[in-house]
Design an enzyme around this catalytic site. Structure first.
Site, PDB file in Angstrom:
ATOM      1  N   TYR A 107      39.711  87.837 -10.915  1.00 56.44           N
ATOM      2  CA  TYR A 107      38.832  86.856 -11.567  1.00 56.44           C
ATOM      3  C   TYR A 107      39.017  86.952 -13.093  1.00 56.44           C
ATOM      4  O   TYR A 107      38.777  88.026 -13.678  1.00 56.44           O
ATOM      5  CB  TYR A 107      37.397  87.163 -11.143  1.00 56.44           C
ATOM      6  N   ASP A 179      36.727  92.646  -4.774  1.00 54.04           N
ATOM      7  CA  ASP A 179      35.854  91.496  -5.032  1.00 54.04           C
ATOM      8  C   ASP A 179      35.844  90.663  -3.749  1.00 54.04           C
ATOM      9  O   ASP A 179      36.842  90.052  -3.384  1.00 54.04           O
ATOM     10  CB  ASP A 179      36.393  90.685  -6.224  1.00 54.04           C
TER      11      ASP A 179
HETATM   12  C1  LIG Z   1      32.373  83.459 -10.020  1.00 51.21           C
HETATM   13  C2  LIG Z   1      33.043  84.717  -9.661  1.00 51.21           C
HETATM   14  C3  LIG Z   1      32.619  85.924 -10.206  1.00 51.21           C
HETATM   15  C4  LIG Z   1      31.566  86.021 -11.288  1.00 51.21           C
HETATM   16  O1  LIG Z   1      30.301  85.581 -10.915  1.00 51.21           O
HETATM   17  P1  LIG Z   1      29.231  85.140 -12.039  1.00 51.21           P
HETATM   18  O2  LIG Z   1      27.934  85.199 -11.350  1.00 51.21           O
HETATM   19  O3  LIG Z   1      29.639  83.784 -12.481  1.00 51.21           O
HETATM   20  O4  LIG Z   1      29.332  86.131 -13.153  1.00 51.21           O
HETATM   21  C5  LIG Z   1      33.245  87.074  -9.774  1.00 51.21           C
HETATM   22  N1  LIG Z   1      34.248  87.034  -8.890  1.00 51.21           N
HETATM   23  C6  LIG Z   1      34.696  85.883  -8.359  1.00 51.21           C
HETATM   24  C7  LIG Z   1      35.816  85.905  -7.381  1.00 51.21           C
HETATM   25  C8  LIG Z   1      34.119  84.681  -8.741  1.00 51.21           C
HETATM   26  O5  LIG Z   1      34.580  83.534  -8.249  1.00 51.21           O
END
Ligand SMILES: *Cc1c(COP(=O)(O)O)cnc(C)c1O
Length: 390
Positions: A107, A179
């Protein structure tokens, strides 16, 4: 809640506590910084249940237990955003002098954190190809402390061979973080495949309505959770009472929404891949995707996000296409009920796997809960305009 209950049964009931709240079905929003103690003895008792709003309260505890249960982990910590979940996990595992292997498709704001903050604090960051699999072993050094994964990768949706990578990590005593936002904790269970920490942006499918920012990190073991909790306390991580309430509420309809998003997205993606003007559709649920077999092996379903690569990246043509769309407004994020489009300018974020086309032609679509036939009609009229620019 019995562990033997199936996932939908658990999602309908985890975190409910009607007996604690006069029979109210949903645990109410408890706005709290200060929490009063009945006696000095209670204040001095290290096991006293809730000490201060930021450090844990009834709603954060219920949300964290719920996510840990879904992901088959020991326990979790919530943060104010998905990005802070990424930074919490990284800071929990890494220290000065460590070498960290980070997937190249991370990300993008997480990559900025690695390059601008972790590097400043003396961590050696090295990016690797998302398709590396067991060959990650060749990149391991004596001081490698972390392998960070994200599957599918942001913007380009590569699927990683998670079990092959965790096998190497385990054998060498290296921690792993993934993630797992794409899977919303449901479609893929990384902790069952040997990952140590699974994080996600609850902003996306768990929130589901484009109105909260929240993150959560689940630790697989009690020892890993202790390290995570201590770092979260040091950093002051917490989430707002309203967002925790909405996150918990989002869990009740999560599978239903995911299923519909995926069904709509598959219909739209399948249509798009045969259209004039579209060079490629990056969606692992498509049988034509190079990562389809790996996706099918490890995931129980898809979600509603994928990317398209337009046949040309000429600025005029791309602008005309995007601006002609009525049902895909430009917006960061995904996971809500409404469709969105976001251009992906990834060249400066990729050093190992440059993406396959000219900058400007890669667009991420989030397919929402609208009728997919309307979405297809909308894309068709915009593509017609795009193709006139050839
Ligand atoms: C959007 C996203 C994030 C971050 O989330 P936020 O709440 O916007 O900080 C992290 N990892 C992935 C894969 C994302 O798509």
């Amino acid at each position: 809640m019995k562990k033997t209950h199936k996932e939908n049964t658990r999602l309908a009931h985890i975190g409910l506590a009607a007996d604690e709240y006069f029979g109210i079905v949903n645990p109410p929003i408890a706005r709290a910084s200060t929490i009063l103690y009945p006696s000095l003895a209670a204040y001095e008792d290290p096991n006293h249940k809730y000490r201060y709003g930021r450090m844990g309260n009834p709603l954060s505890e219920k949300f964290e237990h719920a996510i840990a249960e879904i992901e088959n982990g020991f326990n979790a910590r919530t943060t104010a955003s998905g990005l802070s979940a990424i930074t919490l996990a990284l800071m929990s595992v890494l220290k000065q002098g460590d070498h960290a292997l980070i997937v190249d498709t991370l990300y993008p704001p997480g990559r900025d954190f690695c390059n601008q903050v972790m590097a400043k604090f003396g961590v050696e960051i090295e990016y690797y190809d998302p398709h590396i699999g067991a060959d990650i072993e060749n990149l391991v050094k004596d001081n490698t402390a972390l392998i960070y994964l994200e599957s599918p990768g942001s913007g380009t949706f590569e699927i990683q061979d998670v079990p092959a990578i965790t096998k190497v990590a385990r054998a060498k005593g290296i921690k792993t973080i993934i993630d797992n936002t794409y899977a919303a904790g449901l479609l893929f269970k990384p902790l069952d495949h040997g990952v140590d920490y699974s994080l996600q942006s609850a902003t996306k499918y768990i929130g589901g309505h484009s109105d909260i920012n929240m993150g959560v990190v689940v630790a697989r073991t009690e020892d890993d959770f202790k390290i995570l909790k201590s770092m979260a306390t040091n950093r002051g991580d917490c989430a707002s009472a309203e967002d925790l309430y909405l996150g918990l509420r989002g869990l009740r309809t999560l599978t239903l929404r995911l299923k519909q998003n995926a069904q709509n997205a598959l219909k739209v993606a399948t249509w798009l891949k045969d259209q004039d003007g579209i060079a490629d559709v990056l969606y692992p649920a498509l049988e034509s995707s190079p990562d389809h077999a790996l996706w099918k092996r490890d995931f129980s379903g898809a979600n509603g996000v994928f990317s398209i690569i337009l046949e040309q990246s000429a600025k005029d043509a791309v602008h005309k296409f995007v601006d002609a769309l009525e049902l895909f407004p430009i917006g960061s994020s995904w996971g809500g009920y409404e469709s969105l489009l976001q251009p992906q300018y990834l060249n400066k974020y990729r050093t190992i796997t440059p993406r396959p086309s000219g900058e400007g032609a890669l667009l991420r679509l989030q397919v929402g809960l609208e009728d997919p036939d309307d979405l297809i009609d909308d894309l068709a009229q915009a593509l017609k305009i795009f193709n006139q620019e050839k």
